[in-house]
Design a protein around this motif. Structure first.
Motif, mmCIF file in Angstrom:
data_model
loop_
_atom_site.group_PDB
_atom_site.id
_atom_site.type_symbol
_atom_site.label_atom_id
_atom_site.label_comp_id
_atom_site.label_asym_id
_atom_site.label_seq_id
_atom_site.Cartn_x
_atom_site.Cartn_y
_atom_site.Cartn_z
ATOM 1 N N THR A 154 0.786 -1.234 0.000
ATOM 2 C CA THR A 154 0.000 0.000 0.000
ATOM 3 C C THR A 154 0.818 1.284 0.000
ATOM 4 O OG1 THR A 154 -0.203 -0.062 2.424
ATOM 5 C CG2 THR A 154 -1.952 -1.123 1.146
ATOM 6 N N THR A 155 1.971 1.320 0.664
ATOM 7 C CA THR A 155 2.647 2.607 0.822
ATOM 8 C C THR A 155 3.601 2.992 -0.307
ATOM 9 O OG1 THR A 155 4.358 1.583 2.212
ATOM 10 C CG2 THR A 155 2.452 2.533 3.326
ATOM 11 N N PRO A 156 4.273 2.071 -1.000
ATOM 12 C CA PRO A 156 5.195 2.518 -2.059
ATOM 13 C C PRO A 156 4.445 3.203 -3.204
ATOM 14 C CG PRO A 156 5.634 0.241 -1.460
ATOM 15 C CD PRO A 156 4.327 0.608 -0.828
ATOM 16 N N PRO A 157 5.067 4.165 -3.867
ATOM 17 C CA PRO A 157 4.465 4.735 -5.069
ATOM 18 C C PRO A 157 4.211 3.643 -6.106
ATOM 19 C CG PRO A 157 6.361 6.037 -4.362
ATOM 20 C CD PRO A 157 6.375 4.785 -3.535
ATOM 21 N N HIS A 158 3.073 3.689 -6.737
ATOM 22 C CA HIS A 158 2.634 2.688 -7.713
ATOM 23 C C HIS A 158 2.660 1.276 -7.122
ATOM 24 C CE1 HIS A 158 1.124 1.837 -11.623
ATOM 25 N NE2 HIS A 158 2.028 0.897 -11.837
ATOM 26 N N SER A 159 2.239 1.173 -5.876
ATOM 27 C CA SER A 159 2.123 -0.114 -5.209
ATOM 28 C C SER A 159 0.981 -0.912 -5.826
ATOM 29 C CB SER A 159 1.841 0.093 -3.724
ATOM 30 O OG SER A 159 0.579 0.742 -3.572
ATOM 31 N N LEU A 160 0.802 -2.141 -5.362
ATOM 32 C CA LEU A 160 -0.322 -2.962 -5.820
ATOM 33 C C LEU A 160 -1.649 -2.256 -5.551
ATOM 34 C CD1 LEU A 160 -0.503 -5.831 -7.105
ATOM 35 C CD2 LEU A 160 -1.104 -6.678 -4.830
ATOM 36 N N TYR A 161 -1.708 -1.520 -4.451
ATOM 37 C CA TYR A 161 -2.898 -0.738 -4.117
ATOM 38 C C TYR A 161 -3.223 0.243 -5.249
ATOM 39 C CZ TYR A 161 -5.890 2.248 -1.152
ATOM 40 O OH TYR A 161 -6.933 2.972 -0.627
ATOM 41 N N GLU A 162 -2.220 0.991 -5.713
ATOM 42 C CA GLU A 162 -2.446 1.954 -6.800
ATOM 43 C C GLU A 162 -2.718 1.246 -8.124
ATOM 44 O OE1 GLU A 162 0.205 5.234 -9.184
ATOM 45 O OE2 GLU A 162 0.281 5.273 -6.986
ATOM 46 N N GLN A 163 -2.081 0.101 -8.341
ATOM 47 C CA GLN A 163 -2.300 -0.639 -9.578
ATOM 48 C C GLN A 163 -3.730 -1.155 -9.697
ATOM 49 O OE1 GLN A 163 0.765 -3.698 -10.111
ATOM 50 N NE2 GLN A 163 2.243 -2.314 -9.139
ATOM 51 N N SER A 164 -4.456 -1.182 -8.602
ATOM 52 C CA SER A 164 -5.843 -1.631 -8.678
ATOM 53 C C SER A 164 -6.702 -0.669 -9.482
ATOM 54 C CB SER A 164 -6.432 -1.806 -7.271
ATOM 55 O OG SER A 164 -6.503 -0.562 -6.595
ATOM 56 N N TRP A 165 -6.360 0.634 -9.497
ATOM 57 C CA TRP A 165 -7.139 1.578 -10.300
ATOM 58 C C TRP A 165 -6.321 2.284 -11.382
ATOM 59 C CZ3 TRP A 165 -5.747 3.154 -5.252
ATOM 60 C CH2 TRP A 165 -4.969 4.308 -5.179
ATOM 61 N N ALA A 166 -4.988 2.177 -11.331
ATOM 62 C CA ALA A 166 -4.168 2.889 -12.314
ATOM 63 C C ALA A 166 -2.987 2.026 -12.777
ATOM 64 C CB ALA A 166 -3.669 4.204 -11.729
ATOM 65 N N PRO A 167 -3.253 0.826 -13.328
ATOM 66 C CA PRO A 167 -2.147 0.030 -13.857
ATOM 67 C C PRO A 167 -1.525 0.714 -15.064
ATOM 68 C CG PRO A 167 -4.233 -0.913 -14.547
ATOM 69 C CD PRO A 167 -4.561 0.192 -13.587
ATOM 70 N N LYS A 168 -0.221 0.513 -15.242
ATOM 71 C CA LYS A 168 0.480 1.144 -16.359
ATOM 72 C C LYS A 168 0.826 0.166 -17.486
ATOM 73 C CE LYS A 168 2.674 4.755 -13.547
ATOM 74 N NZ LYS A 168 3.967 5.343 -13.087
ATOM 75 N N CYS A 169 0.924 -1.126 -17.164
ATOM 76 C CA CYS A 169 1.398 -2.107 -18.146
ATOM 77 C C CYS A 169 0.340 -3.144 -18.505
ATOM 78 C CB CYS A 169 2.625 -2.846 -17.612
ATOM 79 S SG CYS A 169 3.971 -1.791 -17.041
ATOM 80 N N GLN A 170 -0.831 -3.036 -17.965
ATOM 81 C CA GLN A 170 -1.815 -4.105 -18.067
ATOM 82 C C GLN A 170 -2.338 -4.260 -19.488
ATOM 83 O OE1 GLN A 170 -4.274 -4.421 -14.642
ATOM 84 N NE2 GLN A 170 -6.047 -5.162 -15.789
ATOM 85 N N VAL A 171 -2.375 -5.506 -19.976
ATOM 86 C CA VAL A 171 -2.805 -5.786 -21.341
ATOM 87 C C VAL A 171 -4.322 -5.802 -21.454
ATOM 88 C CG1 VAL A 171 -2.816 -7.533 -23.171
ATOM 89 C CG2 VAL A 171 -0.697 -7.024 -21.929
ATOM 90 N N GLY A 172 -5.012 -6.465 -20.544
ATOM 91 C CA GLY A 172 -6.469 -6.581 -20.599
ATOM 92 C C GLY A 172 -7.125 -5.866 -19.444
ATOM 93 N N GLY A 173 -8.059 -4.960 -19.732
ATOM 94 C CA GLY A 173 -8.754 -4.232 -18.679
ATOM 95 C C GLY A 173 -7.997 -3.001 -18.231
#
Length: 249
Positions: free
Chosen positions: A19-38
Protein backbone atom coordinates in the motif's frame (compact mmCIF):
# COMPACT_ATOMS: atom_id res chain seq x y z
CA UNK A 1 -6.74 -9.69 -15.93
CA UNK A 2 -5.11 -8.85 -12.61
CA UNK A 3 -1.97 -7.52 -11.00
CA UNK A 4 0.03 -9.61 -8.55
CA UNK A 5 3.32 -9.82 -6.68
CA UNK A 6 5.44 -12.18 -4.60
CA UNK A 7 8.06 -11.21 -2.03
CA UNK A 8 10.83 -13.15 -0.28
CA UNK A 9 13.25 -11.51 2.13
CA UNK A 10 13.58 -10.00 5.60
CA UNK A 11 10.20 -9.51 7.27
CA UNK A 12 8.39 -6.35 6.19
CA UNK A 13 4.98 -5.01 7.05
CA UNK A 14 2.31 -5.81 4.48
CA UNK A 15 1.87 -2.05 4.13
CA UNK A 16 5.49 -1.69 2.94
CA UNK A 17 4.76 -4.21 0.20
CA UNK A 18 1.16 -3.51 -0.81
CA UNK A 19 0.00 0.00 0.00
CA UNK A 20 2.65 2.61 0.82
CA UNK A 21 5.20 2.52 -2.06
CA UNK A 22 4.46 4.73 -5.07
CA UNK A 23 2.63 2.69 -7.71
CA UNK A 24 2.12 -0.11 -5.21
CA UNK A 25 -0.32 -2.96 -5.82
CA UNK A 26 -2.90 -0.74 -4.12
CA UNK A 27 -2.45 1.95 -6.80
CA UNK A 28 -2.30 -0.64 -9.58
CA UNK A 29 -5.84 -1.63 -8.68
CA UNK A 30 -7.14 1.58 -10.30
CA UNK A 31 -4.17 2.89 -12.31
CA UNK A 32 -2.15 0.03 -13.86
CA UNK A 33 0.48 1.14 -16.36
CA UNK A 34 1.40 -2.11 -18.15
CA UNK A 35 -1.82 -4.10 -18.07
CA UNK A 36 -2.81 -5.79 -21.34
CA UNK A 37 -6.47 -6.58 -20.60
CA UNK A 38 -8.75 -4.23 -18.68
CA UNK A 39 -8.11 -0.85 -17.11
CA UNK A 40 -9.10 -1.38 -13.47
CA UNK A 41 -8.76 -4.22 -10.95
CA UNK A 42 -11.77 -3.71 -8.72
CA UNK A 43 -13.21 -7.24 -8.45
CA UNK A 44 -11.47 -8.19 -5.22
CA UNK A 45 -8.03 -8.58 -3.72
CA UNK A 46 -6.15 -11.14 -1.69
CA UNK A 47 -2.94 -11.51 0.25
CA UNK A 48 -1.27 -14.64 1.59
CA UNK A 49 1.66 -14.49 3.99
CA UNK A 50 3.85 -16.84 6.00
CA UNK A 51 4.07 -15.72 9.64
CA UNK A 52 7.69 -15.26 10.79
CA UNK A 53 9.12 -18.26 12.67
CA UNK A 54 5.91 -20.23 12.07
CA UNK A 55 6.26 -23.68 10.57
CA UNK A 56 2.57 -23.85 9.71
CA UNK A 57 1.17 -23.04 6.28
CA UNK A 58 0.36 -19.54 5.03
CA UNK A 59 -2.47 -17.33 6.18
CA UNK A 60 -4.81 -15.71 3.63
CA UNK A 61 -7.01 -12.62 3.67
CA UNK A 62 -9.31 -12.33 0.64
CA UNK A 63 -12.14 -9.96 -0.16
CA UNK A 64 -14.53 -9.57 -3.10
CA UNK A 65 -14.44 -5.76 -2.85
CA UNK A 66 -11.93 -3.31 -4.35
CA UNK A 67 -8.80 -3.08 -2.26
CA UNK A 68 -9.46 0.63 -1.63
CA UNK A 69 -12.92 -0.19 -0.21
CA UNK A 70 -11.68 -2.40 2.64
CA UNK A 71 -11.54 -0.23 5.74
CA UNK A 72 -9.78 -2.99 7.72
CA UNK A 73 -6.81 -3.36 5.39
CA UNK A 74 -4.74 -0.29 6.40
CA UNK A 75 -4.63 -1.32 10.04
CA UNK A 76 -3.95 -4.97 9.28
CA UNK A 77 -1.28 -4.16 6.71
CA UNK A 78 0.59 -1.91 9.14
CA UNK A 79 0.47 -4.51 11.92
CA UNK A 80 1.27 -7.75 10.08
CA UNK A 81 4.85 -8.61 9.05
CA UNK A 82 6.20 -11.41 6.92
CA UNK A 83 9.27 -12.45 4.94
CA UNK A 84 7.21 -14.29 2.31
CA UNK A 85 4.08 -12.85 0.69
CA UNK A 86 1.90 -13.38 -2.39
CA UNK A 87 -0.81 -10.85 -3.17
CA UNK A 88 -3.12 -9.85 -6.02
CA UNK A 89 -5.79 -7.39 -7.12
CA UNK A 90 -8.41 -8.89 -9.44
CA UNK A 91 -10.19 -8.05 -12.66
CA UNK A 92 -12.59 -10.92 -13.22
CA UNK A 93 -12.88 -12.97 -16.39
CA UNK A 94 -16.39 -12.46 -17.85
CA UNK A 95 -18.71 -15.20 -16.65
CA UNK A 96 -16.56 -16.04 -13.65
CA UNK A 97 -17.57 -16.03 -10.01
CA UNK A 98 -17.47 -12.77 -8.06
CA UNK A 99 -17.21 -14.40 -4.63
CA UNK A 100 -14.08 -14.03 -2.50
CA UNK A 101 -13.30 -17.71 -3.11
CA UNK A 102 -12.48 -16.71 -6.70
CA UNK A 103 -9.80 -14.27 -5.54
CA UNK A 104 -6.12 -15.29 -5.46
CA UNK A 105 -4.09 -16.47 -3.75
CA UNK A 106 -5.32 -20.04 -3.93
CA UNK A 107 -3.69 -22.42 -1.48
CA UNK A 108 -2.70 -26.02 -0.88
CA UNK A 109 -0.43 -26.91 2.03
CA UNK A 110 2.45 -24.43 1.90
CA UNK A 111 1.74 -23.40 -1.70
CA UNK A 112 0.15 -20.12 -2.74
CA UNK A 113 -0.90 -19.50 -6.36
CA UNK A 114 -2.15 -16.60 -8.49
CA UNK A 115 -3.14 -16.10 -12.13
CA UNK A 116 -2.76 -12.86 -14.05
CA UNK A 117 -4.40 -13.85 -17.30
CA UNK A 118 -7.38 -15.29 -19.06
CA UNK A 119 -8.39 -18.62 -20.59
CA UNK A 120 -11.47 -18.66 -22.83
CA UNK A 121 -13.78 -21.71 -22.71
CA UNK A 122 -11.91 -22.83 -19.63
CA UNK A 123 -14.71 -25.19 -18.59
CA UNK A 124 -13.83 -27.50 -21.49
CA UNK A 125 -10.07 -27.26 -20.92
CA UNK A 126 -9.54 -30.52 -18.96
CA UNK A 127 -11.28 -32.53 -21.68
CA UNK A 128 -9.38 -30.73 -24.43
CA UNK A 129 -6.09 -31.49 -22.68
CA UNK A 130 -6.99 -35.12 -22.05
CA UNK A 131 -6.98 -34.48 -18.29
CA UNK A 132 -10.62 -34.91 -17.25
CA UNK A 133 -11.37 -34.06 -13.64
CA UNK A 134 -12.50 -36.69 -11.18
CA UNK A 135 -15.75 -36.22 -9.30
CA UNK A 136 -13.76 -35.46 -6.15
CA UNK A 137 -11.80 -32.76 -7.99
CA UNK A 138 -14.97 -31.24 -9.45
CA UNK A 139 -16.47 -31.02 -5.97
CA UNK A 140 -13.28 -29.53 -4.52
CA UNK A 141 -12.81 -26.71 -7.03
CA UNK A 142 -12.95 -23.50 -5.05
CA UNK A 143 -14.72 -21.20 -7.52
CA UNK A 144 -16.25 -21.11 -10.98
CA UNK A 145 -13.36 -19.27 -12.61
CA UNK A 146 -10.39 -20.04 -14.87
CA UNK A 147 -7.81 -19.31 -12.16
CA UNK A 148 -9.29 -21.92 -9.80
CA UNK A 149 -9.25 -24.56 -12.53
CA UNK A 150 -5.64 -23.80 -13.46
CA UNK A 151 -4.68 -24.04 -9.80
CA UNK A 152 -6.40 -27.42 -9.49
CA UNK A 153 -4.47 -28.68 -12.52
CA UNK A 154 -1.18 -27.27 -11.22
CA UNK A 155 -1.80 -28.66 -7.73
CA UNK A 156 -2.50 -32.08 -9.22
CA UNK A 157 1.03 -32.06 -10.65
CA UNK A 158 2.60 -30.84 -7.41
CA UNK A 159 0.85 -33.51 -5.34
CA UNK A 160 2.11 -36.13 -7.80
CA UNK A 161 5.66 -35.01 -6.99
CA UNK A 162 6.44 -32.92 -10.06
CA UNK A 163 8.85 -30.05 -9.30
CA UNK A 164 7.11 -26.67 -9.36
CA UNK A 165 8.97 -25.21 -12.39
CA UNK A 166 8.24 -28.27 -14.50
CA UNK A 167 4.62 -28.37 -13.32
CA UNK A 168 3.92 -24.78 -14.39
CA UNK A 169 5.87 -25.10 -17.64
CA UNK A 170 4.00 -28.26 -18.62
CA UNK A 171 0.65 -26.71 -17.73
CA UNK A 172 1.29 -23.54 -19.74
CA UNK A 173 2.47 -25.52 -22.77
CA UNK A 174 -0.64 -27.69 -22.68
CA UNK A 175 -3.05 -24.80 -22.25
CA UNK A 176 -1.45 -22.83 -25.09
CA UNK A 177 -1.68 -25.84 -27.38
CA UNK A 178 -5.44 -25.94 -26.74
CA UNK A 179 -6.01 -22.18 -26.30
CA UNK A 180 -3.36 -20.27 -28.30
CA UNK A 181 -4.85 -16.91 -27.29
CA UNK A 182 -4.65 -17.60 -23.55
CA UNK A 183 -2.77 -15.17 -21.32
CA UNK A 184 -0.90 -17.09 -18.66
CA UNK A 185 1.12 -15.21 -16.08
CA UNK A 186 1.20 -17.73 -13.24
CA UNK A 187 2.77 -17.04 -9.84
CA UNK A 188 3.56 -19.74 -7.26
CA UNK A 189 5.43 -19.76 -3.95
CA UNK A 190 6.00 -22.10 -1.02
CA UNK A 191 7.48 -19.34 1.16
CA UNK A 192 11.07 -20.21 0.19
CA UNK A 193 11.02 -20.08 -3.61
CA UNK A 194 9.03 -18.32 -6.32
CA UNK A 195 8.13 -19.80 -9.70
CA UNK A 196 6.43 -17.63 -12.30
CA UNK A 197 5.53 -17.66 -15.96
CA UNK A 198 5.17 -14.74 -18.31
CA UNK A 199 2.94 -15.19 -21.33
CA UNK A 200 0.62 -12.44 -22.48
CA UNK A 201 1.15 -9.68 -19.92
CA UNK A 202 3.90 -7.82 -18.06
CA UNK A 203 6.18 -9.31 -15.40
CA UNK A 204 9.21 -7.82 -13.64
CA UNK A 205 11.57 -8.78 -10.84
CA UNK A 206 13.99 -7.09 -8.47
CA UNK A 207 16.65 -9.05 -6.59
CA UNK A 208 19.27 -7.60 -4.25
CA UNK A 209 20.47 -7.94 -0.65
CA UNK A 210 18.62 -11.26 -0.25
CA UNK A 211 15.34 -9.59 -1.17
CA UNK A 212 13.27 -10.77 -4.13
CA UNK A 213 10.15 -9.16 -5.56
CA UNK A 214 8.37 -10.56 -8.60
CA UNK A 215 5.55 -8.29 -9.76
CA UNK A 216 3.30 -7.42 -12.67
CA UNK A 217 4.62 -3.86 -12.59
CA UNK A 218 7.76 -2.27 -11.11
CA UNK A 219 7.83 0.42 -8.47
CA UNK A 220 9.57 3.21 -10.44
CA UNK A 221 11.36 4.77 -7.49
CA UNK A 222 13.18 1.51 -6.67
CA UNK A 223 16.23 0.87 -8.89
CA UNK A 224 17.21 -2.53 -10.18
CA UNK A 225 13.97 -3.77 -11.72
CA UNK A 226 14.36 -6.11 -14.68
CA UNK A 227 11.68 -7.20 -17.12
CA UNK A 228 11.03 -10.91 -17.59
CA UNK A 229 11.00 -11.72 -21.33
CA UNK A 230 7.76 -12.80 -22.95
CA UNK A 231 7.07 -16.57 -22.90
CA UNK A 232 9.53 -17.19 -20.06
CA UNK A 233 9.75 -19.23 -16.88
CA UNK A 234 11.26 -17.65 -13.75
CA UNK A 235 12.48 -19.65 -10.78
CA UNK A 236 13.97 -17.74 -7.89
CA UNK A 237 14.92 -17.65 -4.23
CA UNK A 238 16.06 -14.83 -2.00
CA UNK A 239 19.55 -15.03 -3.50
CA UNK A 240 19.19 -16.30 -7.08
CA UNK A 241 17.06 -15.84 -10.19
CA UNK A 242 17.00 -18.15 -13.19
CA UNK A 243 15.15 -17.39 -16.44
CA UNK A 244 14.52 -19.70 -19.35
CA UNK A 245 12.17 -19.92 -22.31
CA UNK A 246 8.93 -21.81 -21.80
CA UNK A 247 8.54 -24.93 -23.93
CA UNK A 248 5.84 -25.27 -26.56
CA UNK A 249 3.97 -28.43 -27.52
Amino acid sequence: MCRHLAYLGPPLSLAELLTTPPHSLYEQSWAPKCQVGGTVNADGFGVGWYPPDDGAGPVRYRRAVPIWADENLPGLAALLHSGAVLASVRSTTPGGSNHETAVAPFALGRWLFSLNGRVDRWEQLPTDLGEPLTLAELLSIEAHVDAALLWLMAARRLVAGQPAPEALAELVAGVLAARPDARLNLLLTDGSTVVATRHGDSLWYRSEDERLIVASEPVPEQPGWREVPEHSLLRASRTSVDLQALPRL
